[in-house]
Design a protein around this motif. Structure first.
Motif, PDB file in Angstrom:
ATOM      1  N   TYR A  20      -6.859  -9.551   1.196  1.00  0.00           N
ATOM      2  CA  TYR A  20      -7.921 -10.561   1.189  1.00  0.00           C
ATOM      3  C   TYR A  20      -7.467 -11.845   1.875  1.00  0.00           C
ATOM      4  O   TYR A  20      -8.215 -12.457   2.643  1.00  0.00           O
ATOM      5  CB  TYR A  20      -8.341 -10.849  -0.250  1.00  0.00           C
ATOM      6  N   TRP A  77      -6.771   0.006  -4.543  1.00  0.00           N
ATOM      7  CA  TRP A  77      -6.917  -1.434  -4.307  1.00  0.00           C
ATOM      8  C   TRP A  77      -5.560  -2.140  -4.368  1.00  0.00           C
ATOM      9  O   TRP A  77      -5.490  -3.327  -4.612  1.00  0.00           O
ATOM     10  CB  TRP A  77      -7.896  -2.047  -5.310  1.00  0.00           C
ATOM     11  N   PHE A  89      -4.284  -5.973  -2.880  1.00  0.00           N
ATOM     12  CA  PHE A  89      -5.565  -6.673  -2.753  1.00  0.00           C
ATOM     13  C   PHE A  89      -5.400  -8.110  -2.267  1.00  0.00           C
ATOM     14  O   PHE A  89      -6.100  -8.559  -1.352  1.00  0.00           O
ATOM     15  CB  PHE A  89      -6.289  -6.662  -4.105  1.00  0.00           C
ATOM     16  N   THR A 112     -13.239  -6.869   1.439  1.00  0.00           N
ATOM     17  CA  THR A 112     -11.981  -6.347   0.897  1.00  0.00           C
ATOM     18  C   THR A 112     -12.245  -5.306  -0.185  1.00  0.00           C
ATOM     19  O   THR A 112     -11.657  -4.216  -0.180  1.00  0.00           O
ATOM     20  CB  THR A 112     -11.130  -7.489   0.321  1.00  0.00           C
ATOM     21  N   ILE A 113     -13.130  -5.632  -1.125  1.00  0.00           N
ATOM     22  CA  ILE A 113     -13.455  -4.709  -2.211  1.00  0.00           C
ATOM     23  C   ILE A 113     -14.021  -3.397  -1.658  1.00  0.00           C
ATOM     24  O   ILE A 113     -13.677  -2.304  -2.118  1.00  0.00           O
ATOM     25  CB  ILE A 113     -14.460  -5.350  -3.182  1.00  0.00           C
ATOM     26  N   GLN A 134       0.822  -1.216   0.000  1.00  0.00           N
ATOM     27  CA  GLN A 134       0.000   0.000   0.000  1.00  0.00           C
ATOM     28  C   GLN A 134       0.851   1.258   0.000  1.00  0.00           C
ATOM     29  O   GLN A 134       0.439   2.302  -0.515  1.00  0.00           O
ATOM     30  CB  GLN A 134      -0.931  -0.009   1.214  1.00  0.00           C
ATOM     31  N   MET A 169     -11.021  -1.573   1.105  1.00  0.00           N
ATOM     32  CA  MET A 169      -9.618  -1.302   0.778  1.00  0.00           C
ATOM     33  C   MET A 169      -9.311   0.172   0.500  1.00  0.00           C
ATOM     34  O   MET A 169      -8.275   0.662   0.954  1.00  0.00           O
ATOM     35  CB  MET A 169      -9.176  -2.157  -0.408  1.00  0.00           C
ATOM     36  N   PRO A 170     -10.151   0.908  -0.261  1.00  0.00           N
ATOM     37  CA  PRO A 170      -9.829   2.322  -0.490  1.00  0.00           C
ATOM     38  C   PRO A 170      -9.657   3.111   0.805  1.00  0.00           C
ATOM     39  O   PRO A 170      -8.710   3.890   0.942  1.00  0.00           O
ATOM     40  CB  PRO A 170     -11.040   2.819  -1.296  1.00  0.00           C
TER      41      PRO A 170
END
Length: 297
Positions: free
Chosen positions: A264, A257, A260, A218-219, A42, A222-223
């Motif tokens: 996840y 993302w 990812f 997660t989707i 990240q 994440m942002p």
């Protein structure tokens, strides 16, 4: 003469908090390397896979570097997870006692969102220390903070930057917790009902439902998680707005993302392990406090 229904047994509130935190801490001991890789990805500006990041850490810093920041991760669970699960169970039992029935799905979701936001605020100082400790190895040696442990990190942040910096990024941290809890509760329940037709109730069912729940969570989260990570690792004097605008301008929308796969891979198993450990602790409590049968004369 028919026997009456035995009274429902409850776990004391203080043990609900203790069991919740302990289960999260045990799960963290297993998934900490994935959390480290996720944070490094990240913070990285380049397009790199989780495998290349992980192998680079082991090659340059040694295998034990995968557990950098473990003390902060454990403190985060001791504060965030203890509060989150403890508050949720308190809300749940209070509702059940006052209303005479278990809360519905929507009410449970709201309870989870509320408990998650409270837990996130309490756990933000440990979160700041965790982000900085896991990110330290990617910096040039002269720029590293070199915190010895989480206590050293917290004390130095207060001394060098002020006590309020312990809650740097608290807003996105709380928002992330609300998103995570809302997504987890809703999708976990739905996935559990779906898999129940083909998978027997037990660890396998919990694992399958948690992995589906983890994907959706997660989707969705994440942002907010990446923005939180960048803000908490930012240099002294850099505003939160500049952190976000620089991220979007320099790396693009899809950078929200980044990381990812490890995110996840961490979220699903951590959820499964936390609840497996929690259920085992609850079962052990009931087993050890089972009233002794009375002997017939």
């Amino acid at each position: 003469m028919t026997k009456g229904k035995p009274p429902e047994r409850y776990i004391p509130n203080i043990l609900k908090f203790a069991f919740g935190g302990s289960s999260g801490m045990l799960a963290t001991c297993i998934v900490q390397p994935l959390d480290l890789i996720k944070t490094r990805m990240q913070l990285s500006g380049g397009k790199r896979s989780s495998f290349s990041v992980g192998s680079e850490i082991v090659t340059k810093e040694g295998f034990m570097a995968l557990y950098s920041g473990l003390s902060a991760g454990l403190l985060r669970q001791a504060t965030y997870t203890t509060t989150r699960l403890g508050v949720f169970n308190y809300f749940f039992d209070t509702y059940k006692e006052t209303q005479g029935k278990a809360p519905g799905f929507g009410t449970k979701t709201l309870m989870g969102v509320g408990a998650g936001s409270i837990g996130a605020f309490v756990g933000t100082p440990a979160e700041v220390a965790l982000i900085r400790m896991t990110a330290d190895g990617r910096l040039p040696k002269d720029q590293r903070r070199n915190y010895r442990n989480v206590a050293d990190a917290l004390m130095r942040i207060v001394k060098e930057e002020g006590a309020l910096k312990l809650w740097r990024g608290a807003t996105p941290t709380v928002i992330r917790a609300m998103v995570v809890n809302a997504a987890q509760l809703g999708t976990y329940q739905q996935a559990r009902e779906m898999f129940l037709a083909v998978v027997r109730d037990g660890v396998a069912l919990h694992f399958c439902a948690s992995m589906v729940s983890g994907l959706v969570t997660t989707i969705a989260s994440m942002p907010v998680d990446i923005i939180k990570t960048r803000i908490q690792n930012a240099a002294k004097g850099q505003s939160q707005l500049s952190v976000v605008t620089n991220l979007l301008r320099n790396e693009g929308l899809f950078s929200l993302w980044k990381g990812f796969l490890p995110y996840y891979a961490r979220l699903g198993p951590h959820t499964v392990l936390t609840f497996i450990f929690l259920e085992q602790m609850n079962a052990a409590y009931f087993r050890l406090t089972e009233p002794m049968p009375t002997k017939k004369l």
